[in-house]
Scaffold this active site. Sequence first.
Site, PDB file in Angstrom:
ATOM      1  N   GLU A 162      23.604  17.380  15.649  1.00  0.00           N
ATOM      2  CA  GLU A 162      23.665  17.828  15.036  1.00  0.00           C
ATOM      3  C   GLU A 162      22.868  18.749  14.004  1.00  0.00           C
ATOM      4  OE1 GLU A 162      20.675  14.559  12.477  1.00  0.00           O
ATOM      5  OE2 GLU A 162      21.307  15.468  10.976  1.00  0.00           O
TER       6      GLU A 162
ATOM      7  N   ASP B  91      18.802  13.641  14.124  1.00  0.00           N
ATOM      8  CA  ASP B  91      17.887  12.865  13.991  1.00  0.00           C
ATOM      9  C   ASP B  91      17.576  11.947  13.118  1.00  0.00           C
ATOM     10  OD1 ASP B  91      16.882  15.938  13.974  1.00  0.00           O
ATOM     11  OD2 ASP B  91      17.788  15.949  11.150  1.00  0.00           O
TER      12      ASP B  91
ATOM     13  N   ASP C  98      16.612  10.058  11.216  1.00  0.00           N
ATOM     14  CA  ASP C  98      16.989   9.710   9.984  1.00  0.00           C
ATOM     15  C   ASP C  98      17.993   9.182   9.372  1.00  0.00           C
ATOM     16  OD1 ASP C  98      18.787  11.774   9.230  1.00  0.00           O
ATOM     17  OD2 ASP C  98      17.104  12.678   8.256  1.00  0.00           O
TER      18      ASP C  98
ATOM     19  N   ASP D 244      20.999  10.277   7.642  1.00  0.00           N
ATOM     20  CA  ASP D 244      22.199  10.744   8.297  1.00  0.00           C
ATOM     21  C   ASP D 244      22.415  10.847   9.386  1.00  0.00           C
ATOM     22  OD1 ASP D 244      22.260  11.013   5.493  1.00  0.00           O
ATOM     23  OD2 ASP D 244      21.633  13.364   5.409  1.00  0.00           O
TER      24      ASP D 244
END
Length: 809
Positions: free
Chosen positions: A434, A508, A510, A512
């Site tokens: 990412e 990540d 998180d 997103d």
Amino acid sequence: MSEQVSTTAVSADKQYGADDIQVLEGLEAVRKRPGMYIGDTTIRGYHHLVYEIADNAVDEHLAGFCKNIYVTIHTDGSLSVDDNGRGVPVGPHKSGKDAMEVVYTVLHAGGKFDGGAYKVSGGLHGVGASVVNALSSRCQAESHKNGTHYRQVYHKGIPDGPVEKVGPTTRTGTIVTFKPDLEIFKEPGMAFDFNTLSNRFREIAFLNAGLHICLTDEATGKKADFQYANGVAEFVSFLNQSKKAIHNEVIYFKGEKDQVEVEIAMQWNDSYSESIYCYANNINTHEGGTHLVGFRGALTRTTNSYASQKNLLKDFKESIEGEDIREGLAAIISVKVREPQFEGQTKTKLGNAEVKGIVESLVNDKLADWLDRNPGTAKTIVTKCVEAARARDAARKARDLTRRKTALDGGSLPGKMADCQERDPAKCELYLVEGDSAGGSAKMARDRKTQAVLPLKGKILNVEKARFDKMLSNDEIKMMISALGTGIGKENVSADKIRYHKIIIMTDADVDGSHIRTLLLTFFYRQMPEVLEKGYIYIAQPPLYRAKKGQSETYLKDEAALTEHLLKTGLDSFEVKGKKVETAELRKFVLGIQKFNSLLHSSSRKYDRDVLYFLLSKVTDLESTLKDEAKLTKALTELKSWIAAQPTLGVTEVDFTVQTTDGKVEAVVETTRYADRMKTVLSSDMINFSEIVEIRSIWNHMQSISKLPMTIVKGSEEQSFENYNEFYEDIMENSKKGIYIQRYKGLGEMNPEQLWDTTLNPENRNLLKVTIDDAVAADETFSVLMGEQVEPRRKFIQDNALLVRSLDV
Ligand code: 0RA
């Protein structure tokens, strides 16, 4: 109280006969090679035990005698399946044993009792109850029949004694309670998962119209009830619930020929993916087989002939192909066959040749009839098929174009990608990273020989909402396709051409990141399912924490690992007044406190935690107190004043009653916390309940380290703790001293060296392999997450914080 069944009057000095020896050898074989009987001893095999037991109850339903099945996950890690069928047979059997004992101890004995009984289920491995019994540390079988409640208890498959008569009963049915043996299921963290069981029982209820299955988790109070009067038709509505159906009524038909029962339900939706699930004897035949072949053939034939007959093809010159017709089709094909032959790599392909023709002629007849009777809907469906055929044509042209282009490029890879030197796919890995910055770090950090890196910018196209042709024009997707070398499209992928045997998604930790991960997984699931099935897709697990003490650094993947680490490094020896406790013992002690708390918590549906704590800590002789009405009354009176003296417990009211019936003492304690009232039932039985046994043993261990209040000597000072939790808090606080703890919010916070250490280096990294066991659940997951309907998605995300967990069973 319990009396022996006269026909099985085998006494303690019974002689071992040839039958017994065979049984013992059988059980031993199962325990030696459990994988041969239940597939494996991972969490999947663990759940398989439940299905084996439940299948017997489902068979009883199919035989026409059972309406309800109650499945309960108990707090002690055992599970019970309670059906209201005729009750498992009891009484003399030709072997000289009791029939019940034969069912639960002799391999392959199940279902052989009433001759021609309709036995169709029997689990993927169909091994029967004796295998479950052999692999359980404890198992208890109960049968309610002929007005009598019978019971036999086994340990590791061996009966504790003969079948007993427990007493009279007014019900009928069978209850099997078992606890899988952790000596067999060795991986840590084995426990029944509510969602896994719930998905499977929902499926079983869909496949057996009318059957009521109720699943309960005692620890959390969660409950799921499944009952579908319209069976597979409702299954199809369920598959389409987060999609938009293009016609209202689910098409349903059933038929029977030569003892093969066939049920089919289908409904088209406006998506581009195909969700056809086929079952043989309640087993999901992932690899398809004769029923699927028959269905597909008839579907293609009938639809084409209807379309040309009604002149719906108009100017479209090509013919509509099977895949055009199946675009957006949700369907269930369920067959029940007397002697199923399961073939294929995972034994999930139906082999019975006769089934093909039976399904084919049923679909030919009934679907043609349905289309004739519903001309409006038929037109909608055929129009959609024609549209799909047109798009396929366009996609083929687009694909040819991409092929030619890559050929012109000399097959060169995308510029942003850093390939590896190795050419053997088995040794090659592709990291999909990412963001450009983490991608850059990964390129620097990687092992150039075997690791390739492709940074993905932003979000890739949502493939659930886009058709094939549009998807191919997306840059990120094109890059990935040419890097992988497999081609694209469910039917056109050649997974054996893949250039990397590990494709590692690195995002990540998180929201997103998990969205991007979901998008990528959807892409693989819909467009390269074979690559997923082969197990080539992985998810990198970058650490969440870095703990640094002096020169030494440790990366920790989650909260639990952090606690574990703090316990390991932060604890020193300490001195309880009067004796020295060494580090190893201290660690055990602290873990004991943790475990004690979690047991109190998991039992808190059944026992009020303060009542239980009081019984453990303040009642000196629990055994005799629970048997004596006067003693118990006295203890509970003390409980009232103990609770009254501690307002911080939050208990505002305590009441109790004690009663003796037939010499058995039982107390009911009612506690009120704010608006919550709960009842705790206490009896002399509870001493033997395994959750109580376990919690008492930990309590005794803690007591052996130090009684309460505990006084700790710290140099010249002394510190006193009223309970173990205060001590626990104190020691955890201390263990953090001198340790620097960093929480990573994204991959970008790691430098290349750290990235290598934690996430790239095969020696240290932690990869999750993505497998799709439960295809229906996965389909549902992707449709909900990626589809158009907002409400189910919002609910799903709320209910399932981490998608990966549900994929990685
Ligand atoms: C064979 C015959 C009979 C009952 C069963 C099997 C039976 C087995 C299981 C296992 C779990 N639940 C079950 N329910 C029924 C009936 C024999 C008779 O008529 O007495």
